[in-house]
Design a protein around this motif. Structure first.
Motif, mmCIF file in Angstrom:
data_model
loop_
_atom_site.group_PDB
_atom_site.id
_atom_site.type_symbol
_atom_site.label_atom_id
_atom_site.label_comp_id
_atom_site.label_asym_id
_atom_site.label_seq_id
_atom_site.Cartn_x
_atom_site.Cartn_y
_atom_site.Cartn_z
ATOM 1 N N VAL A 61 0.821 -1.217 0.000
ATOM 2 C CA VAL A 61 0.000 0.000 0.000
ATOM 3 C C VAL A 61 0.852 1.263 0.000
ATOM 4 O O VAL A 61 0.350 2.356 -0.225
ATOM 5 C CB VAL A 61 -0.961 0.031 1.212
ATOM 6 N N GLY A 62 2.161 1.110 0.237
ATOM 7 C CA GLY A 62 3.007 2.282 0.385
ATOM 8 C C GLY A 62 2.788 2.913 1.746
ATOM 9 O O GLY A 62 2.451 2.235 2.720
ATOM 10 N N SER A 63 2.965 4.197 1.831
ATOM 11 C CA SER A 63 2.761 4.905 3.095
ATOM 12 C C SER A 63 1.270 5.166 3.317
ATOM 13 O O SER A 63 0.484 5.188 2.364
ATOM 14 C CB SER A 63 3.523 6.226 3.083
ATOM 15 N N ILE A 64 0.901 5.378 4.580
ATOM 16 C CA ILE A 64 -0.498 5.625 4.937
ATOM 17 C C ILE A 64 -0.583 6.960 5.676
ATOM 18 O O ILE A 64 0.168 7.221 6.617
ATOM 19 C CB ILE A 64 -1.059 4.502 5.822
ATOM 20 N N GLY A 65 -1.513 7.817 5.239
ATOM 21 C CA GLY A 65 -1.678 9.127 5.843
ATOM 22 C C GLY A 65 -2.425 9.086 7.158
ATOM 23 O O GLY A 65 -3.046 8.078 7.510
ATOM 24 N N GLN A 66 -2.401 10.201 7.854
ATOM 25 C CA GLN A 66 -3.093 10.296 9.141
ATOM 26 C C GLN A 66 -4.598 10.114 8.989
ATOM 27 O O GLN A 66 -5.273 9.615 9.892
ATOM 28 C CB GLN A 66 -2.805 11.658 9.780
ATOM 29 N N ALA A 67 -5.130 10.504 7.818
ATOM 30 C CA ALA A 67 -6.567 10.363 7.571
ATOM 31 C C ALA A 67 -6.890 9.038 6.874
ATOM 32 O O ALA A 67 -8.030 8.813 6.488
ATOM 33 C CB ALA A 67 -7.063 11.528 6.723
ATOM 34 N N GLY A 68 -5.886 8.190 6.710
ATOM 35 C CA GLY A 68 -6.124 6.867 6.136
ATOM 36 C C GLY A 68 -5.880 6.752 4.645
ATOM 37 O O GLY A 68 -6.197 5.727 4.035
ATOM 38 N N THR A 69 -5.307 7.775 4.023
ATOM 39 C CA THR A 69 -5.015 7.729 2.592
ATOM 40 C C THR A 69 -3.883 6.743 2.322
ATOM 41 O O THR A 69 -2.840 6.798 2.975
ATOM 42 C CB THR A 69 -4.604 9.115 2.059
ATOM 43 N N TYR A 70 -4.097 5.853 1.348
ATOM 44 C CA TYR A 70 -3.046 4.935 0.922
ATOM 45 C C TYR A 70 -2.256 5.577 -0.219
ATOM 46 O O TYR A 70 -2.839 6.081 -1.182
ATOM 47 C CB TYR A 70 -3.634 3.618 0.431
ATOM 48 N N GLU A 71 -0.949 5.518 -0.102
ATOM 49 C CA GLU A 71 -0.100 6.071 -1.152
ATOM 50 C C GLU A 71 -0.401 5.421 -2.498
ATOM 51 O O GLU A 71 -0.431 6.099 -3.533
ATOM 52 C CB GLU A 71 1.378 5.871 -0.804
ATOM 53 N N LYS A 72 -0.616 4.117 -2.526
ATOM 54 C CA LYS A 72 -0.865 3.405 -3.790
ATOM 55 C C LYS A 72 -2.087 3.970 -4.518
ATOM 56 O O LYS A 72 -2.103 4.021 -5.757
ATOM 57 C CB LYS A 72 -1.055 1.914 -3.535
ATOM 58 N N ASP A 73 -3.102 4.398 -3.756
ATOM 59 C CA ASP A 73 -4.342 4.886 -4.370
ATOM 60 C C ASP A 73 -4.175 6.275 -4.975
ATOM 61 O O ASP A 73 -4.605 6.533 -6.105
ATOM 62 C CB ASP A 73 -5.468 4.913 -3.332
ATOM 63 N N VAL A 74 -3.572 7.174 -4.237
ATOM 64 C CA VAL A 74 -3.438 8.540 -4.734
ATOM 65 C C VAL A 74 -2.399 8.599 -5.859
ATOM 66 O O VAL A 74 -2.522 9.397 -6.796
ATOM 67 C CB VAL A 74 -3.115 9.524 -3.578
ATOM 68 N N ALA A 75 -1.390 7.732 -5.818
ATOM 69 C CA ALA A 75 -0.412 7.674 -6.912
ATOM 70 C C ALA A 75 -1.081 7.212 -8.207
ATOM 71 O O ALA A 75 -0.798 7.744 -9.288
ATOM 72 C CB ALA A 75 0.737 6.731 -6.547
ATOM 73 N N LEU A 76 -1.967 6.229 -8.103
ATOM 74 C CA LEU A 76 -2.680 5.746 -9.288
ATOM 75 C C LEU A 76 -3.637 6.813 -9.819
ATOM 76 O O LEU A 76 -3.762 6.993 -11.041
ATOM 77 C CB LEU A 76 -3.465 4.474 -8.945
#
Length: 224
Positions: A61-76
């Motif tokens: 998933v890569g890194s995970i944000g404080q609000a639960g954002t997955y790096e893999k999702d926002v990168a895509l």
């Protein structure tokens, strides 16, 4: 009625018609020239192949944000925006190393660029740090000959008023840029571990600005 009125009137009408045709003719030519220029601009990277690599994916998933954002999702998300705009605005062939949430190994990502004989490779990531106060955008290159590409893309990003810290252009030892035969860079487009960066990267405005910056930078580099 005075003799010669009608011939004079006909001459006047003829002159008016000629003037109208001339004026509108110039306007039509101007519009057609603009359209032609736009069409040419939209094909300026015709024949070029660009590989966009959204980092991570699948179980990674890569890194995970404080609000639960997955790096893999926002990168895509970012990669798909760039793919669409690059293709529409430049005529380039734009490939993604993944177009869904799946695991793609690093050698596979590099192999895709090699098999496509890519003119350019851009890996997209969102950074993280152990403390939550670190923020900003960093552009990485590995080979010295790719420094110019990194500089152009980084400059283009900060022409968009992204309201984040400029962490500069740095040399990095990441597999996808180290082992790549194509000109390659890796972009860290914000710190997902920082609450403000995380909120911004999830905004439509940020995605639009980043997309424009990368499209403009790619076009500038490939038309040098």
């Amino acid at each position: 009625m005075k003799k010669g009125f009608f011939p004079s009137l006909c001459v006047l009408i003829f002159i008016c018609l000629v003037a109208v045709i001339y004026i509108f003719g110039e306007q039509i030519e101007s519009v057609m020239a603009q359209q032609g220029g736009q069409q040419e601009d939209n094909r300026r990277l015709d024949g070029k192949t660009i590989v966009i690599d959204p980092g991570h994916g699948g179980k990674d998933v890569g890194s995970i944000g404080q609000a639960g954002t997955y790096e893999k999702d926002v990168a895509l998300l970012t990669a798909k925006h760039i793919q669409r705009e690059l293709a529409e605005q430049t005529g380039a062939t734009v490939l993604l190393t993944r177009d869904q949430d799946e695991t793609v190994q690093l050698p596979e990502r590099v192999a895709m660029a090699e098999s496509a004989n890519a003119d350019l490779y851009i890996s997209l990531h969102y950074d993280a740090y152990v403390t939550k106060d670190v923020s900003g955008i960093t552009t990485y290159y590995h080979k010295q000959e790719d420094r110019q590409l990194a500089d152009i893309l980084h400059q283009s990003l900060f022409q968009q008023d992204l309201q984040t810290k400029d962490r500069g252009v740095r040399q990095g030892d990441y597999y996808v840029i180290r082992e790549n035969r194509s000109p390659a860079v890796l972009l860290e487009l914000g710190y997902i571990s920082n609450a403000n960066d995380e909120q911004q990267m999830n905004s439509a405005q940020f995605q639009k600005k980043v997309t424009k910056a990368i499209v403009d930078g790619v076009a500038d580099y490939l038309t040098l």
